[in-house]
Design a protein around this motif. Structure first.
Motif, PDB file in Angstrom:
ATOM      1  N   SER A 144     -12.004  -5.950   6.749  1.00 16.17           N
ATOM      2  CA  SER A 144     -11.186  -6.861   7.086  1.00 16.17           C
ATOM      3  C   SER A 144     -10.298  -6.400   8.230  1.00 16.17           C
ATOM      4  CB  SER A 144     -10.785  -7.860   6.234  1.00 16.17           C
ATOM      5  OG  SER A 144      -9.567  -6.862   5.493  1.00 16.17           O
ATOM      6  N   GLN A 145      -9.720  -7.534   8.818  1.00 15.56           N
ATOM      7  CA  GLN A 145      -8.551  -6.950  10.032  1.00 15.56           C
ATOM      8  C   GLN A 145      -7.266  -6.200   9.177  1.00 15.56           C
ATOM      9  OE1 GLN A 145      -6.959 -10.196  12.340  1.00 15.56           O
ATOM     10  NE2 GLN A 145      -5.799  -8.797  13.596  1.00 15.56           N
ATOM     11  N   LEU A 146      -6.902  -6.738   7.905  1.00 14.07           N
ATOM     12  CA  LEU A 146      -6.122  -6.154   7.245  1.00 14.07           C
ATOM     13  C   LEU A 146      -6.374  -4.736   6.547  1.00 14.07           C
ATOM     14  CD1 LEU A 146      -3.136  -6.251   5.726  1.00 14.07           C
ATOM     15  CD2 LEU A 146      -4.459  -7.573   3.725  1.00 14.07           C
ATOM     16  N   GLU A 147      -7.655  -4.644   6.191  1.00 14.38           N
ATOM     17  CA  GLU A 147      -8.309  -3.279   5.706  1.00 14.38           C
ATOM     18  C   GLU A 147      -8.348  -2.470   6.896  1.00 14.38           C
ATOM     19  OE1 GLU A 147     -10.928  -4.862   2.021  1.00 14.38           O
ATOM     20  OE2 GLU A 147     -11.606  -4.468   4.149  1.00 14.38           O
ATOM     21  N   ALA A 148      -8.649  -2.885   8.050  1.00 12.18           N
ATOM     22  CA  ALA A 148      -8.720  -1.881   9.195  1.00 12.18           C
ATOM     23  C   ALA A 148      -7.470  -1.329   9.636  1.00 12.18           C
ATOM     24  CB  ALA A 148      -9.515  -2.659  10.507  1.00 12.18           C
ATOM     25  N   SER A 149      -6.422  -2.122   9.309  1.00  8.72           N
ATOM     26  CA  SER A 149      -5.079  -1.759   9.840  1.00  8.72           C
ATOM     27  C   SER A 149      -4.560  -0.562   9.354  1.00  8.72           C
ATOM     28  CB  SER A 149      -3.909  -2.878   9.812  1.00  8.72           C
ATOM     29  OG  SER A 149      -3.857  -3.102   8.457  1.00  8.72           O
ATOM     30  N   LEU A 150      -5.136  -0.236   7.860  1.00  8.14           N
ATOM     31  CA  LEU A 150      -4.897   1.041   7.434  1.00  8.14           C
ATOM     32  C   LEU A 150      -5.444   2.263   7.891  1.00  8.14           C
ATOM     33  CD1 LEU A 150      -5.131  -0.126   3.560  1.00  8.14           C
ATOM     34  CD2 LEU A 150      -3.316  -0.216   5.034  1.00  8.14           C
ATOM     35  N   LEU A 151      -6.586   2.139   8.675  1.00 10.69           N
ATOM     36  CA  LEU A 151      -7.180   2.991   9.461  1.00 10.69           C
ATOM     37  C   LEU A 151      -6.735   3.228  10.918  1.00 10.69           C
ATOM     38  CD1 LEU A 151     -10.739   2.232   7.959  1.00 10.69           C
ATOM     39  CD2 LEU A 151      -9.043   3.824   7.046  1.00 10.69           C
ATOM     40  N   ASP A 152      -5.496   2.796  11.315  1.00 12.49           N
ATOM     41  CA  ASP A 152      -5.096   2.985  12.542  1.00 12.49           C
ATOM     42  C   ASP A 152      -4.440   4.410  12.738  1.00 12.49           C
ATOM     43  OD1 ASP A 152      -5.422   0.572  13.392  1.00 12.49           O
ATOM     44  OD2 ASP A 152      -3.564  -0.219  12.936  1.00 12.49           O
ATOM     45  N   HIS A 178      -5.330   8.772   3.231  1.00 10.89           N
ATOM     46  CA  HIS A 178      -5.595   7.320   3.285  1.00 10.89           C
ATOM     47  C   HIS A 178      -5.191   7.019   1.925  1.00 10.89           C
ATOM     48  CE1 HIS A 178      -8.252   7.297   6.492  1.00 10.89           C
ATOM     49  NE2 HIS A 178      -9.265   8.012   6.079  1.00 10.89           N
ATOM     50  N   PRO A 179      -4.408   5.825   2.167  1.00 12.91           N
ATOM     51  CA  PRO A 179      -3.953   5.073   0.617  1.00 12.91           C
ATOM     52  C   PRO A 179      -5.037   4.806  -0.071  1.00 12.91           C
ATOM     53  CG  PRO A 179      -3.578   3.627   2.326  1.00 12.91           C
ATOM     54  CD  PRO A 179      -4.041   4.724   3.319  1.00 12.91           C
ATOM     55  N   SER A 180      -4.857   4.621  -1.473  1.00  7.15           N
ATOM     56  CA  SER A 180      -6.095   4.175  -2.517  1.00  7.15           C
ATOM     57  C   SER A 180      -6.592   2.782  -1.933  1.00  7.15           C
ATOM     58  CB  SER A 180      -5.248   3.894  -3.723  1.00  7.15           C
ATOM     59  OG  SER A 180      -4.237   3.049  -3.935  1.00  7.15           O
ATOM     60  N   GLU A 181      -5.906   2.003  -1.395  1.00  4.39           N
ATOM     61  CA  GLU A 181      -6.334   0.665  -0.919  1.00  4.39           C
ATOM     62  C   GLU A 181      -7.410   0.848   0.211  1.00  4.39           C
ATOM     63  OE1 GLU A 181      -2.689   0.492  -2.892  1.00  4.39           O
ATOM     64  OE2 GLU A 181      -3.145   1.384  -1.233  1.00  4.39           O
ATOM     65  N   ALA A 182      -7.110   1.860   1.198  1.00  3.26           N
ATOM     66  CA  ALA A 182      -8.187   2.151   2.114  1.00  3.26           C
ATOM     67  C   ALA A 182      -9.390   2.792   1.652  1.00  3.26           C
ATOM     68  CB  ALA A 182      -7.473   3.152   3.326  1.00  3.26           C
ATOM     69  N   TYR A 215      -0.645   3.029  -9.965  1.00  2.00           N
ATOM     70  CA  TYR A 215      -2.055   3.400 -10.242  1.00  2.00           C
ATOM     71  C   TYR A 215      -2.442   4.787  -9.045  1.00  2.00           C
ATOM     72  CZ  TYR A 215      -2.535  -0.145  -6.297  1.00  2.00           C
ATOM     73  OH  TYR A 215      -2.384  -0.804  -4.995  1.00  2.00           O
ATOM     74  N   GLY A 216      -3.478   5.515  -9.263  1.00  3.23           N
ATOM     75  CA  GLY A 216      -3.934   6.392  -8.234  1.00  3.23           C
ATOM     76  C   GLY A 216      -4.923   6.009  -7.203  1.00  3.23           C
ATOM     77  N   GLY A 217      -5.726   6.988  -6.982  1.00  2.00           N
ATOM     78  CA  GLY A 217      -6.816   7.086  -5.917  1.00  2.00           C
ATOM     79  C   GLY A 217      -6.516   7.175  -4.534  1.00  2.00           C
ATOM     80  N   ASP A 218      -5.346   7.603  -4.363  1.00  2.00           N
ATOM     81  CA  ASP A 218      -4.939   7.923  -3.039  1.00  2.00           C
ATOM     82  C   ASP A 218      -5.833   9.253  -2.507  1.00  2.00           C
ATOM     83  OD1 ASP A 218      -2.714   5.955  -2.554  1.00  2.00           O
ATOM     84  OD2 ASP A 218      -2.093   6.888  -4.020  1.00  2.00           O
ATOM     85  N   THR A 266       0.921  -1.180   0.038  1.00  2.00           N
ATOM     86  CA  THR A 266      -0.048  -0.095  -0.056  1.00  2.00           C
ATOM     87  C   THR A 266       0.848   1.044  -0.064  1.00  2.00           C
ATOM     88  OG1 THR A 266       0.025   0.057   2.572  1.00  2.00           O
ATOM     89  CG2 THR A 266      -1.695  -1.254   1.394  1.00  2.00           C
ATOM     90  N   THR A 267       0.126   2.408  -0.217  1.00  2.00           N
ATOM     91  CA  THR A 267       1.041   3.597  -0.327  1.00  2.00           C
ATOM     92  C   THR A 267       1.643   4.006   0.960  1.00  2.00           C
ATOM     93  OG1 THR A 267      -0.559   4.296  -1.877  1.00  2.00           O
ATOM     94  CG2 THR A 267       0.870   5.965  -0.931  1.00  2.00           C
ATOM     95  N   SER A 268       2.838   4.370   1.011  1.00  2.00           N
ATOM     96  CA  SER A 268       3.422   4.823   2.143  1.00  2.00           C
ATOM     97  C   SER A 268       3.971   6.321   1.836  1.00  2.00           C
ATOM     98  CB  SER A 268       4.867   4.034   2.334  1.00  2.00           C
ATOM     99  OG  SER A 268       5.652   4.699   3.266  1.00  2.00           O
ATOM    100  N   ALA A 269       3.392   7.096   2.772  1.00  2.00           N
ATOM    101  CA  ALA A 269       3.838   8.643   2.817  1.00  2.00           C
ATOM    102  C   ALA A 269       5.298   8.745   3.033  1.00  2.00           C
ATOM    103  CB  ALA A 269       2.863   9.264   4.008  1.00  2.00           C
ATOM    104  N   THR A 270       5.895   8.098   4.169  1.00  2.00           N
ATOM    105  CA  THR A 270       7.539   8.432   4.267  1.00  2.00           C
ATOM    106  C   THR A 270       8.192   7.944   3.117  1.00  2.00           C
ATOM    107  OG1 THR A 270       7.461   5.981   5.222  1.00  2.00           O
ATOM    108  CG2 THR A 270       7.120   7.914   6.706  1.00  2.00           C
TER     109      THR A 270
END
Length: 667
Positions: free
Chosen positions: A252-260, A167-171, A117-120, A78-82
């Protein structure tokens, strides 16, 4: 035996028939309402979709096509800001006020791999912490991992560029899918009141239940809300409602981890210093006309500086004193519809004009009730109302004020003295987006109807609140040291010229320092006044919080007492019902025993009658046999007697014929 079976069968058939008739009758009175019935009446398959529904579908599809649809197996993909990069596109040596600044953002994943791909979800600001200036940027997504952000440089001085990955595009993909797939983020309850009694049931925009429902419909705007109908209550007894956000999720647990919290609103590193903007001779912004209805919309639409908003396309007047504000509002009727963000405007008016603008006591304690403030001397009326469901509120609120903004606008005649300000947004975030689209579309239709009957009415639409980047400490400015010329040989004229030049430089520096000092003193006085005002506001806020705490404590105590009294009453009712149940069971047992006794008596009577019938049959058979025997005996005797008599008569007639000379055999 057959008689007893037929009697029992008759009783059983009669009971079954009565039960069947009772069931059919109650079912006819209690036909449940279901979703298919509403769809058949509104948007059923047998009818074409309405114009509103077609427009909602069109807007939704346009948004849906722009949403990313991506899946991932690990957070590293997934997209990383750093790991992402931000740099200026086509940097210039000098920037003037009014110029355009374009920033390029290239996003990478946690493995350092370039995204394709975009969508972030990006949010960007330019700001100047020293002058508290800020503005937004227009983001263009090339759908290949590259974004361009265009800014307008509105002010002179430093411009700090800040880019956040919200949020990354995946989130974004996961959130969009989850939001539009169910209604489980918010729970609704409705309170029905009847003759001092009340019942709380489940409510919502879509209820998956076979229970009977009450439908609360706005057919003109095609908006519907439902509550489970309590037994023995009418749908008109629906009086109060409340709702709250649940902890349920379809992520899912993996998707929810992106919203920490650590993964939300992460700043992307910028590899350049603040841009210095100067006021060039040809860079000043052209003179703008005053803001008015019908002005063209631009993005970014302006900037903020020293907590004052400056539109890009026009000049907006700012009211600093209560006298100016009263003069602007004199003779005006201001209607505000929205949530707590618009309610802050009402709070501002109450604080700024509290001496003349007085609130009406509507005898309701909750903040979300209708607020009406009037100034009879200046003929000013300011009204605030909530925007209608969905509206998240943890305590029960009356449904008497439950009108959507389109309905409220339809209730307003409108004229040159009427101003309407409205906003919706935050409370719709936990529902499928088509609710938000439909409400906005209905608001637009209501405004069009308003302007048909009253083109002079002003309508102000407030957008979502946006956040500015956190204030950063201003970098300490390094003082430029003026290098003194080294002493050396030269003529007196040369030394005098240099001394004169140094004096001019020092005079300019002194004048500049004097100006800076005056500005600093003026700023100090302004800050001191603001500090005093803030201290007063803090004290008022403390007093208000203390009063609110006392009121909440009192309400909690009253609620606790009411709950205790209600519990005692309910316990008494339960005890009474238990006693009634016991008496009913005892009476039922007595009735059952009596029925059993009667049944046994009837069966005994039937058995006795059967025995009597059998004995009578035996007696009648004996009588019949004896009678028949006597009849047969008499018939035999009579036959013998008649045979003798017939023989005698025959002999007599034979002799008579012979006497007459006739032969009996010839006859």
């Amino acid at each position: 035996m057959s008689s007893r079976l037929s009697y029992k069968g008759y009783l059983i058939s009669l009971v079954a028939f009565c039960l069947l008739v009772s069931m059919i009758y109650h079912q006819s009175l209690k036909k449940p309402f279901n979703k298919e019935d509403r769809i058949e009446l509104t948007n059923g398959a047998t009818k074409p979709p309405s114009a509103i529904q077609m427009r909602v579908n069109e807007i939704y599809n346009q948004i849906d096509q722009r949403m990313p649809r991506v899946t991932f197996a690990h957070k590293d993909n997934t997209t990383s800001a750093t790991h992402s990069k931000v740099f200026i596109k086509n940097p210039q040596t000098r920037y003037c006020v009014g110029d355009q600044l374009t920033v390029r953002v290239d996003v990478y994943d946690y493995l350092g791999k370039r995204k394709t791909y975009g969508g972030d979800y990006l949010r960007s600001r330019i700001s100047n912490p020293k002058t508290r200036a800020g503005s937004s940027g227009s983001i263009k997504d090339f759908n290949n991992g590259t974004y361009h952000i265009d800014y307008t440089l509105f002010w002179e001085g430093a411009v700090v560029v800040t880019v956040f990955l919200i949020h990354p595009s995946e989130a974004v993909s996961a959130l969009w899918k989850a939001r539009n797939s169910w209604y489980g983020y918010v729970e609704h309850e409705g309170k029905f009141i009847r003759e001092g009694e009340e019942k709380v049931t489940k409510c919502g925009f879509a209820l998956d239940t076979k229970e009977e429902l009450c439908e609360y419909a706005d057919h003109d705007n095609e908006e519907y809300f439902y509550c489970v109908k309590p037994q023995n209550y009418s749908c008109d007894s629906y009086a109060e409602f409340k709702n709250w956000k649940t902890s349920r999720s379809r992520l899912s647990q993996l998707e929810a981890s992106l919203l920490d919290r650590s993964n939300v609103r992460v700043e992307i590193p910028v590899n350049f210093e603040a841009v210095n903007v100067v006021l060039c001779n040809n860079s000043h912004l052209e003179k703008k006309k005053n803001c008015a209805i019908g002005s063209d919309l631009e993005y970014p639409s302006g900037h903020v500086k020293e907590e004052i908003w400056y539109p890009k396309a026009c000049t907006m007047k700012t009211y600093h004193s209560s006298e100016e504000l009263n003069a602007c509002l004199q003779g005006k009727f201001l209607y505000m519809y929205g949530d707590s963000t618009v309610h802050q405007w009402m709070t501002y008016f109450e604080g700024k004009l509290g001496k003349t603008l007085k609130p009406l006591n509507l005898y309701v304690n909750a903040w979300a009730h209708t607020h009406i403030n009037v100034d009879f001397e200046r003929n000013i009326q300011v009204v605030w109302k909530r925007h209608g469901r969905p509206f998240e509120f943890l305590y029960f609120m009356t449904v008497r004020e439950e009108h959507s903004i389109p309905r409220e606008i339809d209730f307003i005649g409108g004229d040159a003295h009427t101003v309407i300000a409205l906003y919706i947004g935050v409370h719709f975030r936990f529902y499928p987006v088509h609710h938000f689209i439909r409400r906005l579309l209905n608001i637009r239709r209501a405004i069009e109807r308003l302007h048909l009957r009253s083109p002079q009415t002003k309508v102000i639409i407030k957008t979502e609140n946006t956040e500015m980047p956190p204030k950063s400490k201003a970098k300490s400015q390094q003082k430029k040291k003026v290098k003194k010329p080294k002493a050396g040989p030269g003529s007196v004229e040369e030394q005098f010229r240099k001394a004169t030049l140094e004096v001019d430089i020092l005079q300019d520096h002194l004048a500049l320092q004097s100006q800076v000092t005056r500005q600093a003193q003026q700023r100090k006085q302004e800050l001191r006044g603001k500090l005093q005002g803030l201290q007063e506001d803090i004290q008022d806020e403390r007093d208000e919080k203390q009063a609110l705490y006392s009121e909440m404590t009192r309400q909690h105590r009253d609620l606790k007492q009411q709950s205790s009294a209600r519990i005692r009453d309910l316990e008494g009712e339960v005890a009474g019902l238990k006693l009634q149940l016991s008496n009913s069971q005892h009476a039922f047992q007595l009735l059952k025993d009596e029925s059993h006794r009667i049944t046994e008596e009837k069966e005994a009577e039937i058995e006795e009658l059967k025995n009597q019938v059998e004995s009578m049959e035996t007696e009648y058979e004996q009588i019949l046999h004896s009678s028949l025997d006597r009849i047969l005996s008499n018939l035999a005797l009579a036959g013998q007697r008649w045979a003798k008599e017939a023989l005698t008569v025959h002999q007599q007639y034979k002799h008579m014929l012979q006497d007459c000379g006739l032969n009996p055999l010839d006859i």
